[in-house]
Design an enzyme around this catalytic site. Structure first.
Site, short mmCIF file in Angstrom:
data_model
loop_
_atom_site.label_atom_id
_atom_site.label_comp_id
_atom_site.label_asym_id
_atom_site.label_seq_id
_atom_site.Cartn_x
_atom_site.Cartn_y
_atom_site.Cartn_z
N THR A 3 0.82 -1.21 0.00
CA THR A 3 0.00 0.00 0.00
C THR A 3 0.86 1.26 0.00
O THR A 3 1.86 1.35 0.72
CB THR A 3 -0.92 0.01 1.24
OG1 THR A 3 -1.68 -1.18 1.25
CG2 THR A 3 -1.85 1.21 1.21
N SER B 138 -5.92 1.08 -1.99
CA SER B 138 -6.22 -0.28 -2.44
C SER B 138 -5.82 -0.54 -3.89
O SER B 138 -5.82 -1.70 -4.33
CB SER B 138 -7.73 -0.56 -2.29
OG SER B 138 -8.12 -0.51 -0.93
N GLY C 40 -24.15 -5.75 27.83
CA GLY C 40 -24.68 -4.45 28.25
C GLY C 40 -23.54 -3.49 28.56
O GLY C 40 -22.51 -3.48 27.88
N GLU D 91 -5.91 -6.25 3.81
CA GLU D 91 -5.90 -7.34 2.84
C GLU D 91 -7.03 -7.21 1.82
O GLU D 91 -7.57 -8.20 1.34
CB GLU D 91 -5.99 -8.70 3.53
CG GLU D 91 -4.72 -9.11 4.26
CD GLU D 91 -3.54 -9.21 3.33
OE1 GLU D 91 -3.35 -10.25 2.67
OE2 GLU D 91 -2.79 -8.22 3.24
#
Length: 381
Positions: A126, A132, A339, A363
């Site tokens: 990258t 991407s 909760g 990925e």
């Protein structure tokens, strides 16, 4: 059609489960999480026991197993603890590029170091301006005699600041069209790049995420992996394997969060009853369990197919996309069952949620996975 694991696979699965149960303690995990620290000692033990590089051949330090056995280890590690598990299973990141494409000398040099816990690898794909899109690289490698001169930068690199070497996708031919036909992968060892941590992250805080900079870095020509201008295709093939591993990571995280939610529902009392007695809780648990089981079948199938030599980008993308989606949905519901307590760090499920979220991003984002699936379905029309 047989959905049962064989004896060896059950042994690997059980061994990974036992190791994680003994080493991934809640107290250790919380300390590593708060300090953003890599689990060095546990990683070393995991390597010594053969859990890392299990899919490497024996002469390279591995066990000669396949993607399915590796996925079983990944699932069990991340099921026990999402942070420690992720950090350890990614310690060999991108080493499969050497395993599948490297020369014999490259395999014998680098893979045993990873398997024996003497080195950590990184994959540098990258870039800041491309994200991407790996079809065009700004990082270049220019041939000068028997060396390559590497210049550029990579970002969001897993293990970037702790890696002993990185597999770097570079543009070696800037004239060819389309540009991806002129890309190569080159191994750059520590000292050949400057690594800068990108800062605090939402999740996977025990894992290094860094930017790598290369400035006239000289690399010997023998560090070229699998031939010049083959890098783009090597990277795509690597993703077909690595997405199975990330899917298994997501599966383990989902199962771990479910385990905790199920136990809590059986113990927690509200309005004079265990909350597991309430139908709304039962339905949540039923939904979560069904999602996990559906993801497991898909992920195991994609791993098994890979081991049979049937490489199917559509299936691996389905496994990665769906596994990640299940991880996020299940961990979110786990918090809901807990909760307010689920929102607290010491109850783990909030961390499982934060760690799950990255599986939809790295990925290849979920959008990239859907593009791959749709492309395979539609073909050319």
């Amino acid at each position: 059609m047989d959905f049962e694991l064989n004896e060896m696979q059950r042994g690997i699965q059980g061994g990974a489960r036992d190791f994680a149960a003994g080493e991934f303690t809640k107290e250790i995990a919380l300390g590593l999480e708060l300090n953003h620290s890599f689990p060095w000692e546990i990683w070393k033990k995991a390597c010594q026991l053969g859990f890392i590089g299990v899919h490497f051949p024996p002469d390279c330090g591995g066990q000669g197993c396949g993607a399915l056995e590796n996925a079983l280890i990944v699932e069990e590690f991340c099921r026990r603890d999402s942070g420690i598990g992720t950090a350890i299973i990614l310690s060999d990141f991108a080493s499969e590029i050497i395993l599948r494409n490297g020369s014999e000398s490259q395999k014998k040099k680098y893979l045993p170091l990873i398997a024996h816990g003497e080195a950590i690898s990184a994959g540098a794909f990258t870039e800041p301006d491309h994200g991407s899109d790996i079809t065009s690289m700004s990082t270049t490698a220019t041939k000068q005699g028997k060396e390559y001169l590497v210049n550029g930068s990579k970002t969001f690199i897993t293990n970037g600041s702790i890696a002993n070497f990185a597999l770097v996708l570079c543009q070696t031919d800037r004239q060819v069209k389309p540009p991806h036909r002129g890309q190569s992968i080159i191994i750059v060892e520590k000292g050949g790049f400057e690594a800068t941590e990108l800062g605090a992250k939402m999740g996977i805080r025990m894992t290094s995420t860094a930017e790598l900079s290369f400035s006239d870095t000289r690399v010997p020509e023998e560090n070229l992996v699998g031939g010049e201008n083959r890098g783009f295709y090597q990277t795509l093939n690597f993703f077909d394997e690595s997405r199975v591993e990330i899917a298994a990571q997501a599966l383990g995280i989902a199962q771990g969060a479910f385990d905790r939610a199920l136990d809590y529902a059986k113990q927690r009392e509200q309005f004079g009853h265990k909350i597991a007695e309430f139908q709304v809780t039962q339905h949540k648990l039923a939904d979560m369990a069904t999602l996990i089981e559906a993801a497991r079948v898909l992920i195991y199938k994609s791993a098994w197919n890979f081991d049979q030599g049937r490489i199917d980008p559509k299936l691996t993308s389905m496994a990665k996309w769906y596994g990640a989606r299940v991880a996020v949905e299940v961990t979110e519901e786990a918090i809901q069952i807990f909760g307010g307590y689920g929102y607290m760090l010491e109850n783990e499920v909030e961390r499982f949620y934060r760690d799950a979220r990255i599986t939809e991003i790295y990925e290849g984002t979920r959008e990239i996975q859907k593009n791959t699936i749709a492309s395979a379905l539609l073909g050319k029309f």
